[in-house]
Design an enzyme around this catalytic site. Structure first.
Site, short mmCIF file in Angstrom:
data_model
loop_
_atom_site.label_atom_id
_atom_site.label_comp_id
_atom_site.label_asym_id
_atom_site.label_seq_id
_atom_site.Cartn_x
_atom_site.Cartn_y
_atom_site.Cartn_z
N LYS A 14 0.78 -0.93 -0.18
CA LYS A 14 -0.36 -0.07 -0.55
C LYS A 14 0.61 1.24 0.15
CE LYS A 14 -2.58 -0.53 3.57
NZ LYS A 14 -1.68 -1.76 4.24
N ARG A 89 -11.75 2.29 9.33
CA ARG A 89 -11.47 0.35 9.59
C ARG A 89 -12.15 -0.48 10.12
NH1 ARG A 89 -5.36 -0.32 10.41
NH2 ARG A 89 -4.19 2.02 10.67
N ARG A 128 11.91 -7.82 5.84
CA ARG A 128 12.70 -6.22 6.09
C ARG A 128 13.41 -6.17 7.15
NH1 ARG A 128 5.90 -3.28 5.25
NH2 ARG A 128 6.55 -3.85 7.41
N ARG A 161 12.32 -4.68 12.66
CA ARG A 161 11.05 -4.18 14.26
C ARG A 161 11.06 -5.45 14.24
NH1 ARG A 161 8.76 -0.57 9.25
NH2 ARG A 161 10.07 1.46 9.38
N ARG A 172 -1.57 -10.10 13.40
CA ARG A 172 -1.75 -8.84 12.60
C ARG A 172 -2.86 -8.91 11.89
NH1 ARG A 172 3.79 -6.40 11.42
NH2 ARG A 172 2.49 -4.70 9.94
#
Length: 216
Positions: A14, A89, A128, A161, A172
């Site tokens: 996104k 959301r 990542r 992270r 998530r």
């Protein structure tokens, strides 16, 4: 006029497409996080209210968030379109957006949903890395630094992270599916939803999006 809501799970791409869309059409990219920061910095009444919740570690209530969205979409730079990222959301937020956007004569014209299979999302996100000094993004497979573990830009160490691991991502994604499925159905019924394959490559996806925006 392009008034876009951008949707998709973590790791779907996104952020990449948002940057490309706003650059191509010269419309503002509005994320809820940026919106909160701008309102707090400007110390608008709603910004101060949002700040009072954030400082106490609470989620900002829907009515405050919705007020901030209306405030932001009413600004002159949204006159020719906008891209909303991270809002709505929930169904109540979507219903409120529908009302407020019509009130200011800037109704949503397109809802873009970028789909990527769960295993591919895990592969993308678990690989990542970010520079702990300057925040520059990398990936151990698709965007390697020149020197392993070292940022090309500032020479800082690259880190993973805490939530960029498979266990955290599963949580998530479960939340995303649970919370987002009703939203997709909501926009499907209003003939606003357009779903795209997020694995085709960033350039091809942008071309597909441009075709959609040109046709509608």
């Amino acid at each position: 006029m392009l008034n876009i809501v951008l949707m998709g799970p973590p790791g779907a791409g996104k952020g990449t497409q948002a940057k490309r869309i706003v650059a191509s059409y010269n419309i503002p990219h509005i994320s809820t996080g940026d919106m909160f920061r701008e309102a707090i910095k400007a110390q608008t009444p709603l910004g101060k209210l949002a700040q009072s919740y954030i400082e106490k570690g609470h989620l900002v209530p829907d009515d405050v968030t919705i007020g901030l969205v209306k405030e932001r979409l009413s600004q002159p730079d949204c006159a020719n379109g906008y891209l909303l990222d991270g809002f709505p959301r929930t169904i109540p937020q979507a219903e409120a957006l529908e009302i407020l956007s019509k009130e200011i004569n800037r109704p949503v014209t397109h809802v873009v949903d970028i789909e990527v299979e769960k295993q591919e999302l895990i592969r993308r996100i678990s690989g990542r890395r970010v520079c702990k000094c300057c925040g520059a993004p990398y990936h151990i497979v698709t965007m390697k630094p020149a020197k392993d573990g070292i940022c090309n830009i500032c020479g800082g160490d690259l880190i993973q992270r805490k939530d960029d691991n498979e266990e955290a991502l599963n949580i998530r994604l479960d939340h995303y599916v649970k919370d987002t499925k009703p939203l997709l159905d909501f926009y499907q019924k209003k003939n606003l939803l357009h779903t795209f394959d997020g694995t085709v490559g960033a350039d091809e996806l942008l071309n597909e999006l441009k075709k959609l925006f040109k046709e509608n």
